[in-house]
Write an enzyme that holds these catalytic residues in place. Structure first.
Site, PDB file in Angstrom:
ATOM      1  N   HIS A 176      21.464  80.087 -38.515  1.00  0.00           N
ATOM      2  CA  HIS A 176      22.167  80.522 -39.567  1.00  0.00           C
ATOM      3  C   HIS A 176      23.483  80.356 -39.951  1.00  0.00           C
ATOM      4  O   HIS A 176      24.012  79.646 -41.046  1.00  0.00           O
ATOM      5  CB  HIS A 176      21.732  81.967 -40.184  1.00  0.00           C
ATOM      6  N   CYS A 203      41.343  45.836 -24.715  1.00  0.00           N
ATOM      7  CA  CYS A 203      40.850  47.204 -24.758  1.00  0.00           C
ATOM      8  C   CYS A 203      41.777  48.008 -24.206  1.00  0.00           C
ATOM      9  O   CYS A 203      41.661  49.245 -23.786  1.00  0.00           O
ATOM     10  CB  CYS A 203      39.371  47.453 -24.255  1.00  0.00           C
TER      11      CYS A 203
END
Length: 790
Positions: free
Chosen positions: A420, A751
């Site tokens: 919740h 990279c």
């Protein structure tokens, strides 16, 4: 009230156009019952108590004036006044009696349902607000729900309780916030045959990723027993992600399966309602859905999403008697639908903190919150809560909403991503950290904390007020540049969010993070698990791999799923995955690593990369690694995965590694598989044309290349200042590599860290004609903006 309108309508008489009469929840059930049952989606039958019946009940009891009198004294700024107003209103409604015509119609309709499902059949009684689940006004979870209701008397009682819930504190507060009238708002109630999930499983589905809004996955949560336990956050559910694009192509694309902490469940109580019981240990270690059932639910949820043309939040249940799956509710997903209407943007957070957090948990959202802690042990004490404080509690339910709305952040001990507190925090846009286990014990009321939800799912809590920066970019205004911009990524948890960056794919997906964080055990310790004699190490491995009898399968599963999350996030854009590149000292730090690693004087230039894969002792570990990649490509369908071989010193090594990969099912060229070599050793540059004969291209690892060109151990702080990628010798090597790749018409990218750290290096590479520059996520946009100016 229009007396021509019916008080009760069956699902078969409803459609999505009936929201004004039966609310979003019931209108959706009617629509699915009529339209989607044809597509073999199972929907339990039922009926709806209409808004006409609601007004009829209030009118015949003469409640309207009394309610207006109660609300005339309501102080909307006071939680105490809210509680008093809500209680008086609910007590009034509960004293009312059903008009005879309405009572008779409810009873007769229930008898008809009994004819279909049996005498005293169990039903779920759920409230459905007229404005509920509208894109801007979601009342989801705010009204009462009653489960396992049997017989006419209990049904009438549950309906009246639902009517009273129109004046729950949280509903009143919500209407106030949304400026909706308390006296023009009506309530509908759905009565639906319950599925016997109490002796099986149930859960929630989202047709996107709940944290990021990434649209290409279905997220399925599953627990044992009735699904109410998930919403209450008392257990951590099993979690499954299905990748939509490859699933549509016929692949079994369950790209992630996480076993939850399912220690308890709800079952049907004898008379009515639910009761909590423990889950047997053997079932705690089992997934509560089979792969076939996961894929069935994924298909159904995609059908629902397609039917409505928007993402949905769906509840499902499995009948333990028949083995059938059912959809029991579906409503539009509201959080990311609202964000999407606000335009394409990307927020970048930088938190200036290096010390370790005092607590961690599951991060909800991607913001940072700060404030004074207020520990609330019980919902009856929420009137003590002040606006701007950080709400810390064991777990929440809908009654906590008045306090949650004014919190700067929320922290709970228990719960998962669909508890919740998580659902409400997303809707309110409040950062929350769920499932910390001990926040209410470790934190103290009044102390200032910083709640950091910007590191993927890794939520961090720091003591004190930590400074941070926020930048927001309009992605529609980010310019194009003269090379492909790609991204470096290691953590699967941030892949979905990172995919929204304006990049052409992944230039470097590192496996090391997946192995260190998710697997944590040396691959050979898993391969040789049964032979390990060290009891302490063996127990530690057993605890980490508790749900897997086959320890090798644990490695393959976790690595395949980690890689798959990254590749799925960018699909169909290319994701270049570097094969494992641990050094011996890093492998040694994994559980069981000391049993299989030897001390090296300089691991940085030692037993790593290609030479490790070819070692006869390490070969079984490399085979498991190849099996994981093969699973991601062949079973999950992620053909956008390309591979990269790191630290390949010689042509002979390259050829032998490719032959070994082929033996293990990864053949260069088959099904479009590209295999690149890292260019990080001077020999790679000097013999670039030779390497390019056997590989599909090169990706430059500028960190290692710099160290080896300049003869610098980059782990040595004393000479670290020499290791600068901008050095002329290094730039010469970069230029030669790009030139060789262009000559051979093969892929050439970088990279390494250089273009992320130094804008001038990105500019240099662009000028030299490199095909792609792969950057760290936090430097992508600023580098694009810089290059666009050149």
């Amino acid at each position: 009230m229009n007396k021509n309108k019916k008080f009760i309508l069956w699902f078969k008489d409803l459609s999505k156009n009936d929201i004004p009469l039966v609310g979003g929840k019931n209108a959706s059930l009617g629509e699915m019952f009529n339209q989607l049952s044809k597509k073999k989606i199972n929907i339990p039958d039922g009926f709806a108590f209409t808004t006409s019946a609601y007004w009829h009940f209030l009118e015949k009891n003469g409640f309207e004036n009394e309610l207006k009198e109660i609300f005339s004294k309501f102080d909307r700024k006071s939680i105490k006044s809210l509680q008093q107003t809500g209680k008086k209103s609910r007590d009034l409604v509960l004293k009312g009696s059903f008009p005879l015509d309405l009572k008779k119609e409810i009873e007769q309709t229930y008898v008809e349902l009994e004819k279909k499902y049996g005498k005293n059949c169990e039903v779920a009684v759920r409230s459905s607000g007229v404005a509920e689940d509208a894109p801007k006004d979601s009342f989801a979870g705010q009204f009462e729900t009653f489960l396992n209701i049997k017989g006419k008397q209990d049904l009438l009682k549950a309906i009246k309780e639902c009517l009273a819930s129109s004046f729950n504190d949280r509903v009143i507060a919500y209407r106030e916030e949304k400026k909706l009238s308390h006296f023009e708002f009506a309530l509908s109630i759905g009565v639906q045959k319950m599925v016997r999930s109490d002796i099986s499983s149930s859960g929630i589905i989202f047709t996107l990723d709940t944290e990021t809004g990434f649209p290409d996955v279905v997220l399925i949560n599953s627990i044992w027993g009735v699904g109410e336990m998930i919403v209450q956050g008392q257990v951590t559910p099993d979690e499954f992600y299905v990748h939509k694009p490859t699933f549509k192509k016929g692949y079994k694309s369950i790209i992630l399966k996480n076993l939850g902490r399912k220690t308890k469940k709800y079952i049907f109580a004898k008379k009515s309602g639910l009761k909590e019981v423990g889950v047997q240990e053997k079932d705690q270690l089992k997934f509560s859905l089979s792969d076939k059932e996961i894929l069935t639910l994924a298909r159904w949820s995609m059908e629902i999403e397609n039917h409505y043309g928007k993402p949905h939040d769906i509840e499902w249940a499995k009948d333990g008697k028949t083995g059938q799956l059912f959809i029991v509710q579906a409503r539009p997903e509201t959080v990311h639908a609202q964000k999407n209407q606000e335009g394409r943007s990307f927020k970048e957070y930088k938190i200036k903190e290096t010390k370790a957090p005092v607590l961690t948990g599951i991060a909800i959202g991607d913001k940072i919150g700060q404030g004074k802690v207020r520990i609330i042990s019980d919902v009856s004490k929420i009137s003590e809560f002040k606006k701007g404080e950080v709400l810390v509690t064991h777990m929440t339910d809908p009654d906590w909403l008045p306090a949650m709305r004014i919190a700067s952040a929320i922290v709970t001990d228990e719960g998962g991503k669909t508890a919740h507190a998580a659902i409400v925090a997303r809707e309110l846009g409040i950062p929350a950290i769920i499932g910390t286990k001990k926040a209410s014990q470790l934190l103290k009321t009044g102390e200032t904390v910083t709640i950091d939800c910007t590191q993927g799912l890794n939520g961090r809590i720091f003591k004190g007020k930590i400074s941070f920066e926020v930048k927001q970019y309009d992605l529609d205004k980010v310019p194009k540049v003269g090379t492909k911009i790609m991204v470096n990524i290691g953590a699967p948890d941030i892949a979905f969010k990172t995919s929204f960056l304006p990049v052409s794919g992944v230039g470097l997906a590192r496996q090391e993070f997946i192995i260190t964080e998710k697997i944590r055990v040396h691959p050979l310790a898993l391969y040789h698990y049964k032979k390990i004699k060290d009891k302490k190490v063996k127990k530690e491995i057993a605890d980490i791999t508790v749900e897997h009898e086959d320890k090798r399968e644990f490695f393959v599963k976790e690595l395949a799923e980690g890689v798959a999350q990254i590749a799925a996030a960018f699909y169909p854009r290319e994701a270049i995955v570097r094969l494992s590149d641990f050094k011996s000292n890093e492998y040694e730090n994994l559980v069981g690593g000391q049993l299989f690693e030897h001390k090296e004087e300089n691991p940085m230039i030692g037993f790593r990369g290609a030479s490790r894969y070819l070692d006869k002792d390490f070969e079984p570990a490399f085979e498991m690694e190849c099996q994981a990649i093969k699973r991601a490509r062949d079973i999950f369908g992620l053909k956008n995965i390309s591979l990269m071989v790191p630290f390949c010193r010689t042509i002979e090594e390259g050829k032998t590694v490719l032959a070994l990969m082929k033996k293990f099912g990864l053949e260069r060229g088959k099904d479009g598989l590209k295999i690149y070599v890292m260019c990080e050793i001077p020999s790679n540059v000097i013999l670039a044309e030779e390497f390019l004969k056997i590989f599909d291209g090169m990706s430059i690892g500028s960190n290692d290349l710099t160290q080896l060109v300049l003869g610098v151990d980059r782990d040595n702080a004393q000479i670290a200042y020499i290791g600068d990628e901008r050095n002329k010798a290094v730039k010469h090597m970069l230029r030669e590599t790009i030139k060789a790749c262009r000559k051979k018409r093969k892929y050439c990218g970088i990279c390494g860290q250089a273009p992320s750290d130094y804008p001038e290096m990105a500019e240099f590479l662009l000028k030299e004609g490199i095909e792609s520059i792969s950057l760290n996520p936090d430097t992508v946009i600023k580098t694009i903006l810089m290059l666009a100016k050149k």
